[in-house]
Scaffold this motif. Structure first.
Motif, PDB file in Angstrom:
ATOM      1  N   VAL A 250       0.843  -1.207   0.000  1.00  0.00           N
ATOM      2  CA  VAL A 250       0.000   0.000   0.000  1.00  0.00           C
ATOM      3  C   VAL A 250       0.880   1.260   0.000  1.00  0.00           C
ATOM      4  O   VAL A 250       0.657   2.183  -0.796  1.00  0.00           O
ATOM      5  N   ASN A 254       0.860   3.698  -3.336  1.00  0.00           N
ATOM      6  CA  ASN A 254       0.248   5.022  -3.145  1.00  0.00           C
ATOM      7  C   ASN A 254       1.169   6.157  -3.599  1.00  0.00           C
ATOM      8  O   ASN A 254       0.702   7.272  -3.843  1.00  0.00           O
ATOM      9  N   LEU A 271      -5.896   2.101  -0.368  1.00  0.00           N
ATOM     10  CA  LEU A 271      -5.218   2.562  -1.590  1.00  0.00           C
ATOM     11  C   LEU A 271      -5.805   3.887  -2.069  1.00  0.00           C
ATOM     12  O   LEU A 271      -7.030   4.058  -2.105  1.00  0.00           O
ATOM     13  N   THR A 272      -4.916   4.800  -2.458  1.00  0.00           N
ATOM     14  CA  THR A 272      -5.372   6.103  -2.967  1.00  0.00           C
ATOM     15  C   THR A 272      -5.244   6.174  -4.497  1.00  0.00           C
ATOM     16  O   THR A 272      -5.598   7.168  -5.100  1.00  0.00           O
TER      17      THR A 272
END
Ligand code: TXA
Ligand code: MG
Length: 335
Positions: A250, A254, A271-272
């Protein structure tokens, strides 16, 4: 050519058998992935299979049978372990490579002295085989793209290039069969699949894993299973296979501005970047089941790069890892 959509009814199955016995090629559901079937004794039909898929001529096909007695017709010098494996895993996602007889066309074996044989565990596949002859069937995709686990995937790749598709359900296993070579000793795992290496070892304690399973074959190298040397399963977007914990994955992904992720469901909320999940990290069967659909969908995320979280290399996870490392053209990032 018009590709007939055939229902999985006795009538549709009869029609598929009729097309196959007159030299046609038909996609059929199996428990692993859809196969593109042809009469295994008909050179002309087999050539049409290679042409429709754009398959390299040196990559042999698996012959699908419905009765154990057919094994003795297709293969010779069968070791006793083959019968023990058949008893335990057939019908099911296991393919055995054995010395061949002349019962199948040469094209099936692509010039090798061996033939790959499996008994699928799917009522529709079994009914089509029983209605006619042993069927040679590679996965029903364009060579290089992910194997088809739905009739829709088959039509996406092959509509207009094949005579028919039996419009069955989504495939249960989702990755192709395990291929084990019993034509020489020690027995060798050529392709991991729905039956795990651990399960095989219960019957084949001296099983060795072919190195092409996890390592990129060198250019021009002779490999035991020709299918292993080709680029495979690849999305159009550049892909990387990432090894590490969920926290590491993650954090890493990201930071990728143009990136997207193919992740485990546990990671989605963290998650972005754009992402798709292919199942729980804890459930390798779920990962296998969703793998090929996910690989067909990741291009739709619109990213420049896809970062795929690698599963553990144990159980059916080894089969998932083997497909993903090819999808990522052997680009692995170890965090
Ligand atoms: O689950 C499956 O196995 C599916 C369904 C349709 O049954 N079929 C499938 O076929 O995956 P295909 O053609 O996509 O993959 C067959 C693999 C290839 O890697 C090929 O090189 C290998 O089996 N193979 C076939 N015959 C062989 C032989 N005589 N020796 C070594 N490898 C062989
Ligand atoms: Mg294939």
């Amino acid at each position: 050519m018009k590709t007939e959509r055939l229902d999985v009814t006795p009538r549709g199955i009869d029609r598929a058998a009729e097309i196959l016995s007159s030299g046609g090629i038909v996609a059929i559901p199996t428990e692993t992935v859809y196969g593109l079937a042809a009469d295994a004794t008909d050179e002309a039909a087999l050539h049409r299979v290679f042409a429709a898929k754009g398959r390299p001529q040196d990559n042999p096909l698996i012959v699908h049978i419905a009765e154990i007695d057919t094994l003795k017709v297709l293969a010779r010098e069968i070791p006793s372990a083959a019968f023990r494996l058949a008893e335990r895993f057939w019908p099911g996602p296991l393919t055995m490579v054995l010395k061949r007889t002349d019962a199948t066309a040469k094209t099936v074996s692509a010039g090798l002295d061996t033939v790959a044989i499996r008994m699928p565990d799917h009522p529709v596949a079994q009914a089509v085989i029983r209605a006619g002859v042993p069927l040679a069937a590679p996965s029903a995709n364009t060579s290089g793209s992910p194997s088809p686990t739905t009739a829709h995937h088959v039509l996406h790749d092959l509509d207009g290039k094949i005579d028919g598709v039996l419009m069955g359900d989504e495939c249960a296993v989702g990755v192709e069969s395990t291929v084990v070579d019993l034509s020489s000793t020690p027995p060798r795992l050529l392709r991991p699949g729905g039956v795990s290496a651990e399960e095989l070892r219960e019957i084949l304690p001296d099983l060795v894993l072919d190195k092409a399973i996890l390592v990129e074959p060198e250019q021009g190298a002779k490999v035991a299973s020709p299918g292993m040397k080709y680029k495979h399963y690849a999305p159009k977007t550049t892909s990387f296979l990432v090894e590490g914990t969920s926290a590491q994955f993650v954090d890493y992904v990201n930071q990728k501005k143009n990136g997207a992720a193919l992740c485990f469901s546990e990671e989605a909320a963290l998650l972005t970047v754009p992402h798709l999940c292919y199942g729980s990290a804890q459930d390798e069967s779920e990962l296998a089941h969703n793998l090929f659909s996910a690989l067909r969908e990741v291009d739709g995320l619109g990213a420049k790069e896809i970062y795929i979280h690698a599963p553990e290399k144990s159980g059916v996870g080894l089969a998932v890892y083997n497909r993903l490392i090819r999808a990522a053209a052997f680009q692995v990032i170890a965090l």
